[in-house]
Design a protein around this motif. Structure first.
Motif, PDB file in Angstrom:
ATOM      1  N   PHE A  41       0.906  -1.168   0.008  1.00 37.68           N
ATOM      2  CA  PHE A  41       0.092  -0.002  -0.097  1.00 37.68           C
ATOM      3  C   PHE A  41       0.950   1.219   0.139  1.00 37.68           C
ATOM      4  CE2 PHE A  41      -2.362   3.211   1.711  1.00 37.68           C
ATOM      5  CZ  PHE A  41      -3.667   3.477   1.018  1.00 37.68           C
ATOM      6  N   PRO A  42       0.729   2.172  -0.726  1.00 38.55           N
ATOM      7  CA  PRO A  42      -0.479   2.390  -1.542  1.00 38.55           C
ATOM      8  C   PRO A  42      -0.264   1.596  -2.947  1.00 38.55           C
ATOM      9  CG  PRO A  42       0.760   4.111  -1.920  1.00 38.55           C
ATOM     10  CD  PRO A  42       1.579   3.286  -0.745  1.00 38.55           C
ATOM     11  N   PRO A  43      -1.250   1.080  -3.747  1.00 38.72           N
ATOM     12  CA  PRO A  43      -0.929   0.399  -5.026  1.00 38.72           C
ATOM     13  C   PRO A  43      -0.394   1.545  -5.906  1.00 38.72           C
ATOM     14  CG  PRO A  43      -3.485   0.815  -4.797  1.00 38.72           C
ATOM     15  CD  PRO A  43      -2.493   1.129  -3.445  1.00 38.72           C
ATOM     16  N   VAL A  44       0.394   0.949  -6.845  1.00 41.90           N
ATOM     17  CA  VAL A  44       1.140   1.904  -7.911  1.00 41.90           C
ATOM     18  C   VAL A  44       1.348   1.405  -9.265  1.00 41.90           C
ATOM     19  CG1 VAL A  44       2.685   3.076  -5.978  1.00 41.90           C
ATOM     20  CG2 VAL A  44       3.392   1.128  -7.351  1.00 41.90           C
ATOM     21  N   ASN A  45       1.245   2.291 -10.202  1.00 37.36           N
ATOM     22  CA  ASN A  45       1.744   1.738 -11.621  1.00 37.36           C
ATOM     23  C   ASN A  45       2.888   2.519 -11.915  1.00 37.36           C
ATOM     24  OD1 ASN A  45      -0.525   0.228 -11.982  1.00 37.36           O
ATOM     25  ND2 ASN A  45      -1.897   1.797 -12.989  1.00 37.36           N
ATOM     26  N   VAL A  46       3.816   1.931 -12.671  1.00 37.20           N
ATOM     27  CA  VAL A  46       5.162   2.497 -12.675  1.00 37.20           C
ATOM     28  C   VAL A  46       5.238   2.537 -14.366  1.00 37.20           C
ATOM     29  CG1 VAL A  46       7.730   2.733 -12.615  1.00 37.20           C
ATOM     30  CG2 VAL A  46       6.203   2.126 -10.715  1.00 37.20           C
ATOM     31  N   TYR A  47       5.590   3.617 -15.174  1.00 34.55           N
ATOM     32  CA  TYR A  47       5.622   3.846 -16.421  1.00 34.55           C
ATOM     33  C   TYR A  47       6.842   4.371 -16.761  1.00 34.55           C
ATOM     34  CZ  TYR A  47       0.474   3.161 -16.092  1.00 34.55           C
ATOM     35  OH  TYR A  47      -0.674   2.824 -15.872  1.00 34.55           O
ATOM     36  N   THR A  48       7.616   3.903 -18.030  1.00 36.36           N
ATOM     37  CA  THR A  48       9.002   4.574 -18.231  1.00 36.36           C
ATOM     38  C   THR A  48       8.761   4.829 -19.685  1.00 36.36           C
ATOM     39  OG1 THR A  48       9.937   2.503 -18.646  1.00 36.36           O
ATOM     40  CG2 THR A  48      10.356   3.701 -16.288  1.00 36.36           C
ATOM     41  N   LYS A  49       9.663   5.843 -19.983  1.00 32.80           N
ATOM     42  CA  LYS A  49      10.148   6.375 -21.403  1.00 32.80           C
ATOM     43  C   LYS A  49      11.538   6.587 -21.319  1.00 32.80           C
ATOM     44  CE  LYS A  49       6.484   9.702 -21.924  1.00 32.80           C
ATOM     45  NZ  LYS A  49       6.150  10.815 -22.615  1.00 32.80           N
ATOM     46  N   GLU A  50      12.031   6.906 -22.535  1.00 31.30           N
ATOM     47  CA  GLU A  50      13.521   7.063 -22.658  1.00 31.30           C
ATOM     48  C   GLU A  50      14.125   8.234 -21.587  1.00 31.30           C
ATOM     49  OE1 GLU A  50      16.446   8.490 -25.947  1.00 31.30           O
ATOM     50  OE2 GLU A  50      15.555   6.469 -26.379  1.00 31.30           O
ATOM     51  N   ASP A  51      13.322   9.115 -21.431  1.00 27.47           N
ATOM     52  CA  ASP A  51      13.746  10.386 -20.650  1.00 27.47           C
ATOM     53  C   ASP A  51      12.973  10.680 -19.175  1.00 27.47           C
ATOM     54  OD1 ASP A  51      11.531  10.960 -22.052  1.00 27.47           O
ATOM     55  OD2 ASP A  51      12.143  13.034 -22.526  1.00 27.47           O
ATOM     56  N   GLU A  52      11.986   9.715 -18.868  1.00 27.99           N
ATOM     57  CA  GLU A  52      11.167  10.034 -17.686  1.00 27.99           C
ATOM     58  C   GLU A  52      10.604   8.686 -17.371  1.00 27.99           C
ATOM     59  OE1 GLU A  52       7.824  12.871 -17.786  1.00 27.99           O
ATOM     60  OE2 GLU A  52       7.260  11.918 -19.262  1.00 27.99           O
ATOM     61  N   PRO A 110      14.474   2.169 -13.056  1.00 27.35           N
ATOM     62  CA  PRO A 110      15.407   1.586 -13.578  1.00 27.35           C
ATOM     63  C   PRO A 110      16.375   2.681 -14.160  1.00 27.35           C
ATOM     64  CG  PRO A 110      13.506   2.301 -14.906  1.00 27.35           C
ATOM     65  CD  PRO A 110      13.070   2.549 -13.739  1.00 27.35           C
ATOM     66  N   PHE A 111      16.498   3.943 -13.682  1.00 31.45           N
ATOM     67  CA  PHE A 111      17.496   4.834 -13.701  1.00 31.45           C
ATOM     68  C   PHE A 111      17.342   5.987 -12.677  1.00 31.45           C
ATOM     69  CE2 PHE A 111      13.693   5.776 -16.725  1.00 31.45           C
ATOM     70  CZ  PHE A 111      13.115   6.902 -16.070  1.00 31.45           C
ATOM     71  N   ARG A 112      18.532   6.652 -12.748  1.00 29.30           N
ATOM     72  CA  ARG A 112      18.712   7.832 -11.535  1.00 29.30           C
ATOM     73  C   ARG A 112      17.691   8.975 -12.152  1.00 29.30           C
ATOM     74  NH1 ARG A 112      24.545   9.377 -10.271  1.00 29.30           N
ATOM     75  NH2 ARG A 112      24.577   9.223 -12.619  1.00 29.30           N
ATOM     76  N   HIS A 130       5.880  12.653 -11.808  1.00 30.13           N
ATOM     77  CA  HIS A 130       6.896  12.839 -13.024  1.00 30.13           C
ATOM     78  C   HIS A 130       8.156  12.808 -12.749  1.00 30.13           C
ATOM     79  CE1 HIS A 130       3.701  13.160 -16.068  1.00 30.13           C
ATOM     80  NE2 HIS A 130       2.852  13.606 -14.922  1.00 30.13           N
ATOM     81  N   LEU A 131       8.756  11.687 -13.090  1.00 26.73           N
ATOM     82  CA  LEU A 131      10.343  11.628 -12.523  1.00 26.73           C
ATOM     83  C   LEU A 131      11.399  11.688 -13.859  1.00 26.73           C
ATOM     84  CD1 LEU A 131       9.071   8.842 -10.287  1.00 26.73           C
ATOM     85  CD2 LEU A 131      10.295  10.721  -9.354  1.00 26.73           C
ATOM     86  N   PRO A 132      11.802  13.008 -14.058  1.00 26.49           N
ATOM     87  CA  PRO A 132      12.808  12.975 -15.400  1.00 26.49           C
ATOM     88  C   PRO A 132      14.072  12.544 -15.070  1.00 26.49           C
ATOM     89  CG  PRO A 132      12.340  15.386 -14.263  1.00 26.49           C
ATOM     90  CD  PRO A 132      11.576  14.391 -13.463  1.00 26.49           C
ATOM     91  N   ARG A 133      14.532  11.850 -15.943  1.00 27.97           N
ATOM     92  CA  ARG A 133      15.687  11.148 -16.154  1.00 27.97           C
ATOM     93  C   ARG A 133      17.048  12.039 -15.832  1.00 27.97           C
ATOM     94  NH1 ARG A 133      16.769   6.046 -19.964  1.00 27.97           N
ATOM     95  NH2 ARG A 133      18.419   5.173 -18.686  1.00 27.97           N
ATOM     96  N   GLU A 136      22.824  12.771 -17.344  1.00 27.94           N
ATOM     97  CA  GLU A 136      24.097  11.854 -17.613  1.00 27.94           C
ATOM     98  C   GLU A 136      23.541  10.515 -17.709  1.00 27.94           C
ATOM     99  OE1 GLU A 136      23.951  13.011 -13.119  1.00 27.94           O
ATOM    100  OE2 GLU A 136      23.565  14.256 -15.223  1.00 27.94           O
ATOM    101  N   ASP A 137      22.498  10.175 -17.357  1.00 27.88           N
ATOM    102  CA  ASP A 137      21.981   8.936 -17.536  1.00 27.88           C
ATOM    103  C   ASP A 137      21.201   8.575 -18.684  1.00 27.88           C
ATOM    104  OD1 ASP A 137      23.137   8.378 -15.004  1.00 27.88           O
ATOM    105  OD2 ASP A 137      21.193   7.556 -14.065  1.00 27.88           O
ATOM    106  N   LYS A 138      20.938   9.598 -19.575  1.00 27.93           N
ATOM    107  CA  LYS A 138      20.284   9.323 -20.866  1.00 27.93           C
ATOM    108  C   LYS A 138      21.038   8.536 -21.659  1.00 27.93           C
ATOM    109  CE  LYS A 138      17.094  13.176 -20.420  1.00 27.93           C
ATOM    110  NZ  LYS A 138      16.614  14.441 -20.700  1.00 27.93           N
TER     111      LYS A 138
END
Length: 147
Positions: A41-52, A110-112, A130-133, A136-138
């Motif tokens: 708890f809490p239930p979450v969904n995590v989605y990623t793109k190349e930059d966030e 999966p990234f910093r 929203h968590l931008p990558r 330097e990790d891109k």
């Protein structure tokens, strides 16, 4: 518990105490996998793109000031406390499945993440983070030179 040995004389027997303990643990495990527990708890969904990354989190009944979010490197922590509803005197609870109490959820991404650019928005019990990558990790394109 699914089954409990009720005979008080057999309760003195260590075997039956161990059996009851194991049965309780198994039942708790089955119920947690079916209905969830405080650990998820809490239930979450995590989605990623190349930059966030985008984390969507369900927190019905909370206010934004009851939620604390921390980001360090690739770890996202969500912490808060959901108060139990107040019941009128003499009210008897027959079933309580809605989580309340303190919660702490840590997710490994999966990234910093660039902590300075994180944006959290809370609307109608849904928290979107929203968590931008970090730059330097891109992924970097490397040119291949003939020769």
């Amino acid at each position: 518990m699914l089954f409990r040995i009720l005979d008080p004389q057999t309760k003195a027997n260590q075997f039956w105490r161990d059996f009851d303990r194991l049965n309780d643990e198994l039942t708790r495990s089955i119920l947690d996998s079916q209905f969830g527990s405080a650990s998820n708890f809490p239930p979450v969904n995590v989605y990623t793109k190349e930059d966030e990354a985008l984390v969507t989190c369900l927190l019905p009944g909370l206010e934004p000031d009851q939620i604390e979010i921390n980001v360090k490197d690739n770890l996202l922590s969500i912490h808060g406390k959901k108060k139990a509803e107040e019941l009128a005197e003499g009210t008897e609870v027959h079933r309580r499945e809605i989580f309340n109490g303190e919660f702490h959820r840590t997710l490994e991404l999966p990234f910093r993440v660039d902590g300075e650019q994180v944006l959290a928005k809370f609307t109608n019990g849904v928290l979107n983070i929203h968590l931008p990558r970090r730059e330097e990790d891109k992924p970097k394109k490397v040119s291949v030179i003939a020769g």
